[in-house]
Design an enzyme around this catalytic site. Structure first.
Site, PDB file in Angstrom:
ATOM      1  N   GLU A   1     -10.306 -17.016 -12.617  1.00  0.00           N
ATOM      2  CA  GLU A   1     -10.122 -17.226 -13.653  1.00  0.00           C
ATOM      3  C   GLU A   1      -9.394 -18.796 -14.480  1.00  0.00           C
ATOM      4  O   GLU A   1      -7.799 -19.031 -13.704  1.00  0.00           O
ATOM      5  CB  GLU A   1      -8.869 -16.506 -14.604  1.00  0.00           C
ATOM      6  CG  GLU A   1      -8.953 -14.844 -14.235  1.00  0.00           C
ATOM      7  CD  GLU A   1     -10.517 -14.686 -15.151  1.00  0.00           C
ATOM      8  OE1 GLU A   1      -9.979 -15.137 -16.211  1.00  0.00           O
ATOM      9  OE2 GLU A   1     -10.703 -13.202 -15.271  1.00  0.00           O
TER      10      GLU A   1
ATOM     11  N   CYS B   1      -4.459 -21.217 -21.867  1.00  0.00           N
ATOM     12  CA  CYS B   1      -6.046 -21.450 -21.046  1.00  0.00           C
ATOM     13  C   CYS B   1      -7.620 -21.283 -22.322  1.00  0.00           C
ATOM     14  O   CYS B   1      -7.921 -22.495 -22.135  1.00  0.00           O
ATOM     15  CB  CYS B   1      -6.583 -21.063 -19.799  1.00  0.00           C
ATOM     16  SG  CYS B   1      -6.414 -18.827 -20.239  1.00  0.00           S
TER      17      CYS B   1
HETATM   18  P1  NAD Z   1      -2.442 -24.473 -10.865  1.00  0.00           P
HETATM   19  O1  NAD Z   1      -4.126 -24.964 -10.472  1.00  0.00           O
HETATM   20  O2  NAD Z   1      -1.596 -26.101  -9.942  1.00  0.00           O
HETATM   21  O3  NAD Z   1      -1.437 -23.865 -10.020  1.00  0.00           O
HETATM   22  C1  NAD Z   1      -1.574 -22.364  -9.892  1.00  0.00           C
HETATM   23  C2  NAD Z   1      -1.208 -21.774  -8.853  1.00  0.00           C
HETATM   24  O4  NAD Z   1      -2.395 -22.675  -7.340  1.00  0.00           O
HETATM   25  C3  NAD Z   1      -0.282 -21.822  -8.224  1.00  0.00           C
HETATM   26  O5  NAD Z   1       0.259 -20.227  -7.937  1.00  0.00           O
HETATM   27  C4  NAD Z   1      -0.729 -23.077  -7.846  1.00  0.00           C
HETATM   28  O6  NAD Z   1       1.258 -22.964  -6.601  1.00  0.00           O
HETATM   29  C5  NAD Z   1      -1.578 -22.681  -5.974  1.00  0.00           C
HETATM   30  N1  NAD Z   1      -2.464 -23.733  -5.897  1.00  0.00           N
HETATM   31  C6  NAD Z   1      -2.286 -24.758  -6.357  1.00  0.00           C
HETATM   32  N2  NAD Z   1      -2.099 -26.151  -5.651  1.00  0.00           N
HETATM   33  C7  NAD Z   1      -2.656 -25.961  -4.643  1.00  0.00           C
HETATM   34  C8  NAD Z   1      -3.590 -25.927  -3.532  1.00  0.00           C
HETATM   35  N3  NAD Z   1      -3.732 -27.067  -3.472  1.00  0.00           N
HETATM   36  N4  NAD Z   1      -3.977 -25.686  -2.941  1.00  0.00           N
HETATM   37  C9  NAD Z   1      -3.771 -23.745  -2.552  1.00  0.00           C
HETATM   38  N5  NAD Z   1      -2.858 -23.385  -3.933  1.00  0.00           N
HETATM   39  C10 NAD Z   1      -2.980 -23.811  -4.921  1.00  0.00           C
HETATM   40  O7  NAD Z   1      -2.247 -23.932 -12.184  1.00  0.00           O
HETATM   41  P2  NAD Z   1      -1.064 -24.762 -13.086  1.00  0.00           P
HETATM   42  O8  NAD Z   1      -0.779 -26.094 -13.716  1.00  0.00           O
HETATM   43  O9  NAD Z   1      -0.186 -23.530 -13.081  1.00  0.00           O
HETATM   44  O10 NAD Z   1      -1.638 -23.543 -14.495  1.00  0.00           O
HETATM   45  C11 NAD Z   1      -2.938 -24.446 -15.722  1.00  0.00           C
HETATM   46  C12 NAD Z   1      -3.977 -23.880 -15.586  1.00  0.00           C
HETATM   47  O11 NAD Z   1      -4.485 -22.831 -15.054  1.00  0.00           O
HETATM   48  C13 NAD Z   1      -4.688 -24.617 -16.126  1.00  0.00           C
HETATM   49  O12 NAD Z   1      -6.027 -25.166 -16.695  1.00  0.00           O
HETATM   50  C14 NAD Z   1      -5.399 -23.205 -17.306  1.00  0.00           C
HETATM   51  O13 NAD Z   1      -6.800 -23.082 -17.805  1.00  0.00           O
HETATM   52  C15 NAD Z   1      -5.186 -22.468 -15.797  1.00  0.00           C
HETATM   53  N6  NAD Z   1      -5.410 -21.256 -16.638  1.00  0.00           N
HETATM   54  C16 NAD Z   1      -6.230 -19.896 -16.557  1.00  0.00           C
HETATM   55  C17 NAD Z   1      -5.946 -18.418 -17.150  1.00  0.00           C
HETATM   56  C18 NAD Z   1      -7.367 -17.499 -16.986  1.00  0.00           C
HETATM   57  O14 NAD Z   1      -6.773 -16.437 -17.732  1.00  0.00           O
HETATM   58  N7  NAD Z   1      -8.442 -18.470 -17.693  1.00  0.00           N
HETATM   59  C19 NAD Z   1      -4.952 -18.528 -17.559  1.00  0.00           C
HETATM   60  C20 NAD Z   1      -3.609 -19.166 -17.598  1.00  0.00           C
HETATM   61  C21 NAD Z   1      -3.598 -20.580 -17.111  1.00  0.00           C
END
Ligand code: NAD
Length: 474
Positions: A248, A282
């Site tokens: 997602e 998002c």
């Molecule tokens: P992010 O990708 O930075 O982090 C998400 C998760 O991944 C966190 O738990 C983080 O610790 C982990 N993570 C980060 N880098 C990683 C890596 N290199 N390896 C493994 N795990 C890692 O996202 P964010 O900044 O927390 O959230 C914002 C993003 O999430 C936006 O792009 C938003 O659109 C998206 N989002 C999507 C939905 C949906 O339902 N489609 C809902 C909410 C947020």
């Protein structure tokens, strides 16, 4: 100040060390959390594997009862959760309270699904060798589900994974965002009080992104359910091997306002949906295309509504709708994208000054089509506004994106609404409301770079089961 522990095997657990969690609004320490190292992830996985058989043995009514209990406990602790979400994530308190309400319903819906895990009974007599056979498709839990969640909805999006996974009889290892760790840890503590087998839910948070990667690569989880940014999500999928993966991810949601639309209603709904939680949603409204015949009138209504209803500032203020961005880097990135569009001729309207990590509402008009504010996910309080010569052109512009999460059209024309549903490559088309519309039981997910698979409680429950066909020669 209390330290919020990890949750492993049904108990609180210390981590490798303790870390301060700071407010993105004023930088003050809001609480402390235990930080997991690789050894804690290992213990969490061992505990989850040990919980697989007891979870499989737990009848539907008992899984439902545990999830109902979780929903009731969350309702009792609603103000605690809302204040933690506001403090560590900078989410305005009005939206933090709304998120807790939604999470309660997500858990209740999961409880309802726990007693509905039925399968099909396909007829096999379509060929001679199938005559005299009885067949039934049954659904079984996968085993261990790895859940990784982002900062912007730290409670409800965790419940969207943990609730359905438990409803289907799985054990879970949840890794919340390091930006909003306490919310996930407190959810883990709450679930440990619900009568589930020890280790049914384990929660580990680290500082190192490698913790998430390690969880995804480990052979023990059978499924990975990830919500977060596209870059991280697709990279993790490449490391997930043969596991079942749900992604997602982000988007740059578009809206087309037709000349038949109720402009006041559209302006009012979009002014709220473009800037809520500083656009860190998002499906936040990012690109608005308005039929040229009504563009001037819509523009006046939209800007007036932003001026009157959108308020940036301290997220604990119940009137505030734009709180801080999650990091200073995020603020700088958004400012740089707006400045780059402006340097290339875009008109920029700012509804106030930047104060620390808090940006004002920003409307960008006439940005080049290849500008970042159009092409990429802004994930900030920025919306683009542009006229189009026809509804069809609006749809084409809306669909001209590498993303495809949700889109919206405002129109009084049923034919136009149906055309939008046919033309737009997105998970959902919303008519006469913002693309930000979501009810937690609806199927939800993205196309193209925005994701893979669907959530929404019933869909997620099914995604956490394996179908098995039983054929009996009668
Ligand atoms: P992010 O990708 O930075 O982090 C998400 C998760 O991944 C966190 O738990 C983080 O610790 C982990 N993570 C980060 N880098 C990683 C890596 N290199 N390896 C493994 N795990 C890692 O996202 P964010 O900044 O927390 O959230 C914002 C993003 O999430 C936006 O792009 C938003 O659109 C998206 N989002 C999507 C939905 C949906 O339902 N489609 C809902 C909410 C947020």
């Amino acid at each position: 100040m209390v330290t919020i522990p990890l949750r492993i095997g049904g108990h609180a657990a210390d981590g490798a060390r303790v870390r301060d969690v700071r407010s993105p609004f004023d930088g003050g320490v809001v609480h402390r959390v235990a930080v997991a190292g690789p050894e804690h992830l290992e213990r969490a996985l061992v505990a989850a594997v040990a919980a697989v058989a007891p979870m499989e043995a737990l009848a539907g009514y008992a899984r439902a009862a545990a999830l109902e209990r979780a929903a009731a406990l969350l309702a009792e602790r609603a103000s605690l959760f809302a204040s933690v979400i506001c403090a560590e994530g900078g989410k305005p308190i009005r939206y933090a309270k709304g998120e807790v309400e939604r999470a309660i319903r997500t858990l209740e819906a999961s409880a309802a699904e726990a007693v509905r895990l039925d399968g099909d009974a396909p007829a096999l007599d379509s060929a001679p060798q199938g005559a005299g056979r009885f067949a039934v498709v049954r659904r079984h839990p996968l085993g261990v589900v790895a859940a990784i969640t982002p900062f912007n909805f730290p409670l409800n999006l965790a419940c969207h994974k943990v609730g359905p996974a438990l409803a289907a009889g799985n054990a879970v290892v949840l890794k919340p965002s390091e930006r909003t760790p306490a919310t996930g840890l407190l959810l883990g503590a709450l679930l440990d009080e619900c009568g589930l087998p020890a280790g049914a839910v384990n929660v580990v948070v680290g500082d190192d992104p490698a913790l998430g990667a390690r969880l995804v690569e480990d052979p023990r989880p059978a499924a990975v359910s990830f919500t977060g940014s596209p870059a991280v999500g697709w990279a993790l999928r490449a490391r997930a091997g043969t596991k079942r993966v749900t992604l997602e991810l982000g988007g740059n949601a578009a809206v087309v306002v037709d000349r038949s639309a109720d402009l006041e209603d559209a302006a009012s709904r979009l002014a709220d949906a473009a800037f809520a939680h500083a656009g860190q949603v998002c499906i936040s409204v990012q690109r608005v295309f308005v039929h040229r015949d009504v563009h001037a009138r819509f523009r006046a209504l939209f800007l007036a509504k932003i001026a009157s209803d959108v308020r940036a500032g301290d997220p604990t203020d119940p009137l505030v709708t734009i709180g801080p961005m999650i990091t200073a880097e995020a603020v700088d990135r958004v400012e740089a994208w707006v400045a780059a569009a402006q340097a290339r001729g875009a008109r920029v309207t700012r509804f106030g000054e930047r104060r620390g990590g808090v940006l004002p509402a920003i409307v960008v008009e006439g940005a080049p089509l290849d500008a970042d504010v159009h092409r990429r996910e802004v994930f900030g309080p920025v919306v683009t506004l542009d006229p189009v010569d026809s509804f069809a052109e609006g749809l084409a512009r809306a669909d001209d994106s590498e993303f495809g999460l949700q889109a919206a059209v405002f129109t009084a024309d049923l034919g136009a609404a149906l055309e939008a549903e046919r033309r737009l490559t997105v998970g959902a088309v919303i008519v006469n409301d913002a693309p930000t519309f979501r009810v937690d039981t609806m199927p939800y997910g993205g196309e193209k770079a925005s994701g893979l698979g669907r959530e929404g409680v019933a869909h997620a429950v099914r995604s956490f089961t394996r179908e098995r066909l039983l054929v009996i020669r009668t």
